[in-house]
Design an enzyme around this catalytic site. Structure first.
Site, PDB file in Angstrom:
ATOM      1  N   GLU A 120       0.670  -1.421   0.117  1.00 50.67           N
ATOM      2  CA  GLU A 120      -0.128  -0.014   0.073  1.00 50.67           C
ATOM      3  C   GLU A 120       0.933   1.258   0.048  1.00 50.67           C
ATOM      4  O   GLU A 120       1.878   1.432   0.684  1.00 50.67           O
ATOM      5  CB  GLU A 120      -1.038   0.099   1.285  1.00 50.67           C
ATOM      6  CG  GLU A 120      -2.041   1.164   1.241  1.00 50.67           C
ATOM      7  CD  GLU A 120      -2.839   1.154   2.366  1.00 50.67           C
ATOM      8  OE1 GLU A 120      -2.832   0.358   3.276  1.00 50.67           O
ATOM      9  OE2 GLU A 120      -3.745   2.012   2.371  1.00 50.67           O
ATOM     10  N   GLY A 260       3.635   2.761  10.782  1.00 50.33           N
ATOM     11  CA  GLY A 260       3.429   2.155  11.870  1.00 50.33           C
ATOM     12  C   GLY A 260       3.092   0.340  11.443  1.00 50.33           C
ATOM     13  O   GLY A 260       3.780  -0.381  12.102  1.00 50.33           O
ATOM     14  N   ALA A 261       2.170   0.262  10.636  1.00 51.08           N
ATOM     15  CA  ALA A 261       2.065  -1.432  10.486  1.00 51.08           C
ATOM     16  C   ALA A 261       1.084  -1.170   9.398  1.00 51.08           C
ATOM     17  O   ALA A 261       0.661  -0.224   8.745  1.00 51.08           O
ATOM     18  CB  ALA A 261       1.243  -1.647  11.622  1.00 51.08           C
ATOM     19  N   HIS A 296      -6.078  -1.322  15.358  1.00 53.90           N
ATOM     20  CA  HIS A 296      -6.324  -0.905  14.224  1.00 53.90           C
ATOM     21  C   HIS A 296      -6.124  -1.886  12.900  1.00 53.90           C
ATOM     22  O   HIS A 296      -6.913  -2.040  12.198  1.00 53.90           O
ATOM     23  CB  HIS A 296      -5.372   0.278  14.076  1.00 53.90           C
ATOM     24  CG  HIS A 296      -5.675   0.999  12.742  1.00 53.90           C
ATOM     25  ND1 HIS A 296      -6.377   2.133  12.943  1.00 53.90           N
ATOM     26  CD2 HIS A 296      -5.221   1.014  11.487  1.00 53.90           C
ATOM     27  CE1 HIS A 296      -6.215   2.503  11.669  1.00 53.90           C
ATOM     28  NE2 HIS A 296      -5.559   1.786  10.750  1.00 53.90           N
ATOM     29  N   GLU A 297      -5.090  -2.469  12.892  1.00 57.82           N
ATOM     30  CA  GLU A 297      -4.826  -3.404  11.785  1.00 57.82           C
ATOM     31  C   GLU A 297      -5.738  -4.662  11.789  1.00 57.82           C
ATOM     32  O   GLU A 297      -6.255  -4.978  10.707  1.00 57.82           O
ATOM     33  CB  GLU A 297      -3.410  -3.747  11.805  1.00 57.82           C
ATOM     34  CG  GLU A 297      -2.149  -2.739  12.060  1.00 57.82           C
ATOM     35  CD  GLU A 297      -2.288  -1.650  10.778  1.00 57.82           C
ATOM     36  OE1 GLU A 297      -2.962  -1.948   9.819  1.00 57.82           O
ATOM     37  OE2 GLU A 297      -2.127  -0.291  11.057  1.00 57.82           O
ATOM     38  N   GLU A 319      -9.601   4.404   6.382  1.00 53.05           N
ATOM     39  CA  GLU A 319      -9.015   4.514   7.417  1.00 53.05           C
ATOM     40  C   GLU A 319      -9.578   5.319   8.498  1.00 53.05           C
ATOM     41  O   GLU A 319      -9.240   5.490   9.870  1.00 53.05           O
ATOM     42  CB  GLU A 319      -7.728   5.585   6.855  1.00 53.05           C
ATOM     43  CG  GLU A 319      -6.885   4.738   5.918  1.00 53.05           C
ATOM     44  CD  GLU A 319      -6.317   3.505   6.753  1.00 53.05           C
ATOM     45  OE1 GLU A 319      -6.263   3.176   7.915  1.00 53.05           O
ATOM     46  OE2 GLU A 319      -5.423   2.799   5.899  1.00 53.05           O
TER      47      GLU A 319
END
Ligand code: B3K
Ligand code: ZN
Length: 868
Positions: A120, A260-261, A296-297, A319
């Site tokens: 991404e 972050g991830a 979140h992920e 998001e």
């Protein structure tokens, strides 16, 4: 620059001419020459017989259609055009790529010893030529081949379906992902790891294997991530009714990572910062950050992966919504008030600053040159505020009905922000027509409030006006639907029922006009107004409250957020006054009544320590900077320092007593324990500027049994420039030089060092053995902290900070444009400063603009800034 990068516009969206339904990938992994074979099923959808695929930074080594070599094609530096194609065919593309040379950390690269990917937004096109856009959903099968000794673990998305051994010590594993997905969710990892394993049984009884992969030797730092994952899986079932959909969920922690991830389907790849933690290496903030990012992920599995974005302009669809979900997760597990306060600090500080910068854009941008530049606070954090406003307008029940309908309608597809709002509207019956403007309008609305009390009529009239100033991207602004959460109190602290036109109304007013009046009836005495409770809309508020009313709200408001906000408003008033005094060379001052109000909060027996800590935390230098134009960095720093010292001197006895009373023997990450440490360490940060500072800070550093207390002592020493700073810094570096992640905390202190010679020290620090500009975490900690969080030194009037910035950016522009593009942000805001600084910064921006290899990332931002 030779080739001018082209912008893409949201309005130009068209469906793809072809689609790819299945792809079978084989990776023959070698450090410098990896061969990728991609066999895809392609279907024509439009009229064209030419298929255009995206691809860059690789060599085309073979092209076949239905198994036959195909010669009717052209390849450019960014695309492959294949001509004369049938309606349906099998496409074979062979590419050669060089993972070792990939310092941009996009596509397939090496992080330390391991191979990993980041696709991404548009990284898959660095792996193979493809329809690299989110509305092309394919089923992926992936075979990974590599040397077995160096890479015992070969991972990709979905379920492991086969494996085998080869000659020359190589082996292979085959993965199949049953869920069609866009290319940005593809992932591959190969390397040597330690694995933490656990299991989760979903509410419908599916057994899920949970695996967290970390560098060898780091297993004792993985349990918190595992606990957070399990909590997230449970929470999503309970609050949103959403269940996991594969038999395995893997998380891999890597040291070289731009963000972050990443939520790749079934195989999340994480910056090790958001996985690894134990009490000796991580602070409480790190623990909470891990919980939030793991959540979140995981939450993306539904809001992002099962339902993805039609095009990248819709990024906030996944998001904004997923940030809202992770904020709710953290709030349900921990303190809702503290979470809300910290989210609001981000909006009022850096997000408002972004709105006021040349990068200003709506949460759903209209024009993009480099998509990676739009993973912004606006798309994420303001995007989440927009979802939160929908939640406020619909209530939890209506919102959950909307979510259910959204999932029913769009599962397995690529959707738009409009689809989301339509589902919310249809499920709840609430009209969101005007509300939709929040998606298309950029900038921060300013809401002004005036009030009038009519004692004879017993009415209290609230007049609200709204105005959004023009932004660089949008000269004309419209009137927004702003949910305004308000409450009225009588002077004795009772909540006054709100009655308008004879009817009881709830707390949330629909503010939908330019100027609008709300007349509250049966108000017996002049009330005290609590406005924008819960920060019910991301707006700036102009309302002149009397000090007494603010102190009243600090002590008596029903809602903790409102109490904190009243305290912040009071501090803001005296910060402004003292900044002005400082500029006029007058004496700075803080009234006794303000000091007493904060003393009352510190001594409160009913408030939680975590909340008191937030109440006593001053706004950041950057947040204050956002109130002014031009910004006077020196005066702001002086006024903040004055307020800190004045509170510390006045409350020294209470702060000392509180500090000692909150000492803990054992470290635990229970929320109550985190709160107590937070308050104790806020006390320390005040006491650091008193006569006791030196001894208390040294003693805390010496006796600390956890990283939170160690870092609190070091930060206090750094901020207050205590004599012990040097010896603490040396001791820490001697102890932790082997560990980059821990050293990041030390680099950050060097970056934010308020000392006059900070820049010289930073330059020397760049040759510290643990530092490397190739590693984004190291770079952000030292260099990023200096640019963004050391305003006095970065904006030094001799221009030294700006020159240094431009030297660093020249290097990063080549090695890692994404990191460069994040770091440049403070320079883009040059128009907020005085003429001298503006000119100095402009010179550096122009220098950068003239680079002949300027990456799209910097090109887009610098051009906007210079054109502003
Ligand atoms: N979706 C990723 C961010 C990708 C950034 C690309 N430059 C992580 C997240 O938001 O969860
Ligand atoms: Zn996300």
């Amino acid at each position: 620059m030779t080739n001018q990068p082209q912008a893409k516009y949201r309005k130009d969206y068209t469906a793809p001419e072809f689609t790819i339904t299945d792809i079978d990938l084989t990776f023959d992994l070698y450090d410098e020459e990896t061969k990728v074979t991609a066999v895809s099923k392609v279907l024509k959808q439009g009229n064209s017989t030419t298929l255009t695929l995206e691809g860059e930074h690789m060599a085309l080594a073979g092209l076949q259609i239905n198994g036959e070599d195909w010669s009717d094609y052209e390849v450019t530096s960014t695309q492959l055009h294949i001509h004369q194609l049938p309606n349906e065919f099998e496409l074979t593309v062979v590419t050669d790529i060089n993972p070792s040379a990939n310092t941009a950390l996009e596509g397939l690269y090496k992080s330390g010893g391991a191979f990993c990917t980041q696709c991404e937004a548009e990284g898959f096109r660095r792996i193979t030529y493809f329809l690299d856009r989110p509305d092309v959903l394919a089923k992926y099968t992936t075979t990974v081949i590599a040397d077995k000794a160096a890479n015992p673990f070969l991972l990709s998305n979905g379920n492991r379906i086969d494996e085998g051994e080869l000659e020359n010590g190589r082996h292979w594993v085959k993965w199949s992902d049953p869920h069609p997905k866009p290319s940005y969710l593809f992932a591959l990892v190969a390397g040597q790891f330690d694995v933490l394993r656990d299991k989760f049984v979903t509410k419908s009884g599916r057994n899920v294997e949970l695996e967290i992969y970390v560098d060898q030797g780091n297993l004792d730092r993985a349990p918190h991530a595992m606990t957070s994952l399990i909590n997230a899986m449970k929470w999503d079932e309970e609050r949103f009714g959403l269940e996991y959909d594969l038999d395995i969920y893997m998380i891999v922690a890597v040291d070289f990572f731009n963000m972050g991830a990443m939520e790749n389907k079934g195989l999340n790849i994480f910056n090790s910062k958001y996985v690894l933690a134990n009490d000796q290496t991580a602070t409480d903030t790190d623990y909470l950050g891990i919980e939030a990012v793991i959540g979140h992920e995981y939450f993306h599995n539904w809001t992002g992966n099962r339902i993805t974005c039609r095009d990248w302009f819709q990024l906030s669809l996944k998001e904004g919504l997923t940030v809202f979900r992770d904020q709710e997760f953290s709030s349900d597990l921990g303190s809702r008030a503290v979470n809300r306060i910290n989210n609001v600090r981000i909006i009022r500080g850096p997000q408002f600053a972004e709105d006021a910068s040349p990068m200003s854009h709506p949460i759903r941008p209209d024009k993009v040159i480099e998509m990676n530049n739009f993973y912004t606070l606006t798309v994420y954090e303001k995007g989440s505020e927009v979802i939160r406003m929908i939640h406020t307008l619909l209530g939890e029940e209506g919102f959950q009905k909307g979510m259910k309908l959204y999932v029913e309608r769009h599962d397995g597809t690529a959707a738009t922000c409009d689809d989301f709002v339509a589902a919310m509207e249809d499920a709840s019956g609430v009209d969101l027509t005007q509300f939709r403007l929040w998606y298309s309008q950029s900038g921060t609305p300013v809401v002004t409030a005036n009030t009038a009390y009519d004692a004879a009529a017993k009415t209290f009239t609230l007049t609200l006006s709204q105005k959004t100033e023009p932004t660089l991207d949008q000269p004309n602004k419209q009137v927004l639907h702003i949910p305004m959460n308000v409450e009225l109190y009588s002077p004795d602290g009772e909540v006054i029922p709100m009655i308008i036109e004879g009817k009881a109304v709830g707390n949330v007013l629909d503010f939908t006009q330019d100027t609008q009046q709300f007349v509250f009836e049966n108000v017996e005495q002049e009330p005290i107004l609590s406005l924008l409770r819960e920060f019910s809309a991301p707006v700036k508020l102009g309302y002149h409250s009397k000090d007494e009313d603010l102190v009243f709200l600090m002590n008596q408001a029903q809602n903790e957020f409102a109490r904190w906000d009243a305290g912040q408003t009071l501090l803001a008033k005296y910060l402004r006054q003292n900044i002005a005094a400082c500029q006029a060379n007058d004496e700075m001052a803080l009234p006794q009544s303000v000091l007493d109000a904060f003393k009352g909060i510190l001594l409160s027996e009913s408030l939680e320590p975590a909340f008191i800590a937030e109440m006593l935390t001053l706004p950041s230098q950057n947040e204050v900077a956002g109130w002014f134009k031009p910004v006077d960095v020196d005066a702001i720093a002086k006024a903040l320092g004055f307020i800190k010292r004045t509170i510390a001197a006045e409350l020294v006895d209470e702060l000392t007593a509180m500090y000692h009373s909150l000492k803990q023997d054992k470290y635990s990450i229970e929320h109550a324990a985190i709160g107590q440490r937070a308050l104790r360490n806020v006390c320390l940060s005040y006491l650091a500027v008193t006569d006791e500072g030196e001894s208390l800070v040294s003693a805390q550093y010496e006796s600390a049994n956890n990283m939170t207390d160690t870092m609190a002592a070091m930060s206090a020493a750094n901020q207050a420039q205590l004599g012990c700073r040097e010896s603490l810094m040396k001791d820490f570096s001697d102890k932790w030089s082997h560990d980059g992640l821990v050293m990041d905390k030390w680099f950050m202190l060097q970056g934010t060092n308020p000392a006059d010679n900070a820049l010289d020290v930073i330059k020397q620090t760049m040759s510290h053995p643990t530092f490397s500009l190739k590693n984004p975490n190291r770079t952000r900690s030292l260099i990023g902290a200096f640019f963004a969080q050391n305003p006095v030194n970065f904006h030094a009037i001799d221009g030294s900070g700006y020159q240094f910035a431009s030297e660093i950016l020249v290097t990063l522009n080549e090695s890692n444009p994404q990191v460069a593009s994040r770091l440049i942000d403070p320079l883009l805001k040059y128009r907020q400063y005085d003429d001298t600084r503006q000119n100095l910064i402009r010179v550096e921006l122009e220098k950068l603009a003239g680079l002949d290899n300027l990456a799209k990332d910097l090109y887009e931002k610098i051009n906007k800034a210079l054109e502003a």
